[in-house]
Design a protein around this motif. Structure first.
Motif, PDB file in Angstrom:
ATOM      1  N   GLY A   1      29.075  74.565  39.772  1.00 56.75           N
ATOM      2  CA  GLY A   1      29.412  74.786  40.520  1.00 56.75           C
ATOM      3  C   GLY A   1      30.025  74.270  41.177  1.00 56.75           C
ATOM      4  N   GLN A   2      30.852  73.103  41.858  1.00 50.78           N
ATOM      5  CA  GLN A   2      31.399  71.926  41.454  1.00 50.78           C
ATOM      6  C   GLN A   2      32.181  71.072  41.072  1.00 50.78           C
ATOM      7  N   SER A   3      31.654  71.169  39.495  1.00 48.50           N
ATOM      8  CA  SER A   3      31.181  70.096  38.672  1.00 48.50           C
ATOM      9  C   SER A   3      32.321  71.750  37.191  1.00 48.50           C
ATOM     10  N   ILE A   4      33.138  70.461  36.693  1.00 46.67           N
ATOM     11  CA  ILE A   4      34.064  71.670  35.644  1.00 46.67           C
ATOM     12  C   ILE A   4      33.786  70.451  34.333  1.00 46.67           C
ATOM     13  N   VAL A   5      34.427  71.451  33.372  1.00 53.58           N
ATOM     14  CA  VAL A   5      33.987  70.302  32.361  1.00 53.58           C
ATOM     15  C   VAL A   5      35.479  70.029  31.339  1.00 53.58           C
ATOM     16  N   LEU A   6      35.592  69.174  31.034  1.00 49.22           N
ATOM     17  CA  LEU A   6      37.205  68.551  30.838  1.00 49.22           C
ATOM     18  C   LEU A   6      37.555  68.156  29.042  1.00 49.22           C
ATOM     19  N   VAL A   7      37.509  69.515  28.245  1.00 49.59           N
ATOM     20  CA  VAL A   7      37.502  69.078  26.709  1.00 49.59           C
ATOM     21  C   VAL A   7      38.641  68.438  25.816  1.00 49.59           C
ATOM     22  N   HIS A   8      38.639  67.397  25.705  1.00 50.47           N
ATOM     23  CA  HIS A   8      39.408  66.885  25.234  1.00 50.47           C
ATOM     24  C   HIS A   8      39.493  66.398  23.307  1.00 50.47           C
ATOM     25  N   ARG A   9      40.790  67.382  23.022  1.00 55.70           N
ATOM     26  CA  ARG A   9      41.367  67.602  21.648  1.00 55.70           C
ATOM     27  C   ARG A   9      42.188  67.058  20.765  1.00 55.70           C
ATOM     28  N   THR A  10      42.302  66.664  19.588  1.00 56.11           N
ATOM     29  CA  THR A  10      43.676  65.934  19.513  1.00 56.11           C
ATOM     30  C   THR A  10      43.969  67.443  17.907  1.00 56.11           C
ATOM     31  N   ASN A  11      45.270  67.162  18.200  1.00 55.81           N
ATOM     32  CA  ASN A  11      45.935  67.424  16.592  1.00 55.81           C
ATOM     33  C   ASN A  11      45.220  67.575  15.485  1.00 55.81           C
ATOM     34  N   ASP A  12      44.588  66.879  14.740  1.00 55.80           N
ATOM     35  CA  ASP A  12      44.388  66.721  13.607  1.00 55.80           C
ATOM     36  C   ASP A  12      43.110  67.744  13.134  1.00 55.80           C
ATOM     37  N   LYS A  13      42.214  67.326  11.843  1.00 54.10           N
ATOM     38  CA  LYS A  13      40.717  67.877  11.385  1.00 54.10           C
ATOM     39  C   LYS A  13      39.988  67.755  12.454  1.00 54.10           C
ATOM     40  N   TYR A  14      40.268  66.679  13.198  1.00 55.41           N
ATOM     41  CA  TYR A  14      38.704  66.699  14.031  1.00 55.41           C
ATOM     42  C   TYR A  14      38.478  66.884  15.213  1.00 55.41           C
ATOM     43  N   GLY A  15      40.141  67.799  15.863  1.00 60.02           N
ATOM     44  CA  GLY A  15      38.751  68.776  17.224  1.00 60.02           C
ATOM     45  C   GLY A  15      38.179  68.062  18.051  1.00 60.02           C
ATOM     46  N   VAL A  16      38.100  68.356  18.571  1.00 54.71           N
ATOM     47  CA  VAL A  16      36.876  67.921  19.948  1.00 54.71           C
ATOM     48  C   VAL A  16      36.737  66.538  19.504  1.00 54.71           C
ATOM     49  N   ASN A  17      37.180  66.230  20.134  1.00 49.26           N
ATOM     50  CA  ASN A  17      37.877  64.187  20.361  1.00 49.26           C
ATOM     51  C   ASN A  17      36.075  63.537  21.713  1.00 49.26           C
ATOM     52  N   PHE A  18      36.484  64.090  22.981  1.00 57.60           N
ATOM     53  CA  PHE A  18      34.997  64.675  23.561  1.00 57.60           C
ATOM     54  C   PHE A  18      35.509  65.022  24.991  1.00 57.60           C
ATOM     55  N   CYS A  19      33.958  64.904  25.668  1.00 61.43           N
ATOM     56  CA  CYS A  19      33.945  65.998  27.083  1.00 61.43           C
ATOM     57  C   CYS A  19      33.680  65.121  28.157  1.00 61.43           C
ATOM     58  N   THR A  20      34.318  65.613  29.426  1.00 62.42           N
ATOM     59  CA  THR A  20      33.609  64.805  30.601  1.00 62.42           C
ATOM     60  C   THR A  20      33.292  65.934  31.402  1.00 62.42           C
ATOM     61  N   GLU A  21      32.212  65.533  32.485  1.00 63.52           N
ATOM     62  CA  GLU A  21      31.941  67.083  33.308  1.00 63.52           C
ATOM     63  C   GLU A  21      32.837  65.819  34.462  1.00 63.52           C
ATOM     64  N   TRP A  22      33.597  66.852  35.034  1.00 62.01           N
ATOM     65  CA  TRP A  22      34.286  66.130  36.849  1.00 62.01           C
ATOM     66  C   TRP A  22      33.805  67.085  38.307  1.00 62.01           C
ATOM     67  N   ASP A  23      33.519  66.512  38.352  1.00 66.41           N
ATOM     68  CA  ASP A  23      32.600  66.765  40.085  1.00 66.41           C
ATOM     69  C   ASP A  23      33.830  66.788  40.794  1.00 66.41           C
ATOM     70  N   THR A  24      35.029  67.361  40.954  1.00 63.72           N
ATOM     71  CA  THR A  24      35.839  67.965  42.012  1.00 63.72           C
ATOM     72  C   THR A  24      36.269  66.909  43.373  1.00 63.72           C
ATOM     73  N   GLN A  25      35.128  67.775  43.791  1.00 62.86           N
ATOM     74  CA  GLN A  25      34.432  67.450  45.786  1.00 62.86           C
ATOM     75  C   GLN A  25      34.773  66.285  45.167  1.00 62.86           C
ATOM     76  N   LYS A  26      33.492  65.593  44.954  1.00 62.67           N
ATOM     77  CA  LYS A  26      33.707  63.901  45.078  1.00 62.67           C
ATOM     78  C   LYS A  26      34.667  63.031  43.872  1.00 62.67           C
ATOM     79  N   LYS A  27      35.242  63.336  43.079  1.00 64.06           N
ATOM     80  CA  LYS A  27      36.887  62.959  42.072  1.00 64.06           C
ATOM     81  C   LYS A  27      36.136  61.982  41.367  1.00 64.06           C
ATOM     82  N   SER A  28      34.634  62.291  40.475  1.00 68.11           N
ATOM     83  CA  SER A  28      34.372  61.532  39.907  1.00 68.11           C
ATOM     84  C   SER A  28      33.894  62.384  38.408  1.00 68.11           C
TER      85      SER A  28
END
Length: 305
Positions: free
Chosen positions: A57-84
């Motif tokens: 729905g109004q939530s999206i996933v932000l995938v944070h990666r690093t430019n090293d061998k570890y790849g995915v650092n952490f991920c966040t689900e963001w509510d675009t309506q509540k801005k939280s």
């Protein structure tokens, strides 16, 4: 003719399997059932074990990666309506354990994965930091101290999208103690991998303390869901804690250390409290087992009194 005789039994088996839709049918040998796993057509990373069920729905996933061998650092689900954010999730293992790069020292950078329209902006559309002068700390959800192996990984933990507003007495006190306890579990002798999902409550009005005049939501509760994989299999633990203003509201032992046992619950109860389906990518049998263990058994398995 011999080839046809060989193929006929296989064709018959395929027809039976494709026509059987009854949920009570026996599972195929060696195939673990998983009815609630995340679909990966939009976010391929959502199959990782630290991910809860995506709200959509109004939530999206932000995938944070690093430019090293570890790849995915952490991920966040963001509510675009509540801005939280609803949660941040990440892994802890030997590959990203340790390091001493220190804390990022240049403030709280804007997350360039997020469109300005989905964050707090001034009249001319410029994003601003709603935490400043609010009386609340920038409360890391994926902590800086958990990402000391890389300057880039540490910088990303300071993104505004990885923050929830927290009273300083809470952020620097009992919450910091919980985060340190997770790091204490992040040892090779205890785990192969820890899968962590954390956040503050924003979905239900009765679980929101207040909303500031600038629109910033103040969660009434914070939570952690932690899954451990080691040579013995899987086990899970949850913390659920009210976001209070006074240090005296949080019990301590005779040495003045915060007691964490009062905040321990199982994953199933945390799911009831938050409405979030944690560790949905485990097969159903394993998920049910790790999520429903009794509280005293959980404390014993995780070394808490």
């Amino acid at each position: 003719m011999k080839l046809l005789k060989t193929l006929l039994p296989l064709l018959a088996l395929l027809i039976v399997l494709s026509c059987s839709k009854d949920e009570n049918d026996a599972k195929l040998p060696g195939i673990a059932e998983n009815k609630n796993k995340n679909l990966t057509s939009v976010y391929p990373e959502a199959v990782r074990l630290e991910f809860p069920k995506l709200k959509g729905g109004q939530s999206i996933v932000l995938v944070h990666r690093t430019n090293d061998k570890y790849g995915v650092n952490f991920c966040t689900e963001w509510d675009t309506q509540k801005k939280s954010q609803r949660w941040s999730c990440y892994q802890m293992h030997d590959g990203n354990y340790g390091g001493s790069v220190g804390r990022y020292q240049e403030g709280y950078p804007y997350d360039d994965q997020l469109d300005y329209a989905n964050y707090f902006t001034t009249g001319d559309g410029t994003p601003f930091d709603p935490f400043w002068s609010s009386g609340y700390d920038h409360g890391h959800i994926c902590p800086s101290a958990d990402r000391q192996y890389s300057k880039e990984a540490n910088r990303q933990t300071f993104f505004l999208t990885n923050m929830q507003p927290q009273r300083n007495v809470f952020n620097a006190g009992v919450w910091a103690t919980m985060e340190q306890q997770v790091r204490n579990w992040n040892r090779g002798a205890f785990r192969d991998t820890l899968y962590v999902c954390k956040g503050g409550t924003i979905d239900r009005s009765d679980q929101i303390s207040r909303t500031l005049s600038n629109g910033l939501i103040i969660p009434k509760y914070f939570f952690m869901a932690i899954l451990c994989k080691n040579k013995s299999g899987y086990k899970a633990l949850a913390f659920w804690i009210e976001h209070k203003d006074k240090d005296s509201d949080f019990p301590k032992d005779n040495q003045g250390n915060y007691q964490l046992s009062p905040y321990v619950t199982n994953i199933r109860e945390l799911e009831t409290l938050t409405g979030i389906d944690f560790f949905c990518n485990l097969d159903d049998d394993t998920e049910n087992h790790v999520e429903t263990l009794g509280i005293e058994n959980i404390k014993s398995a995780w070394g808490l009194k």
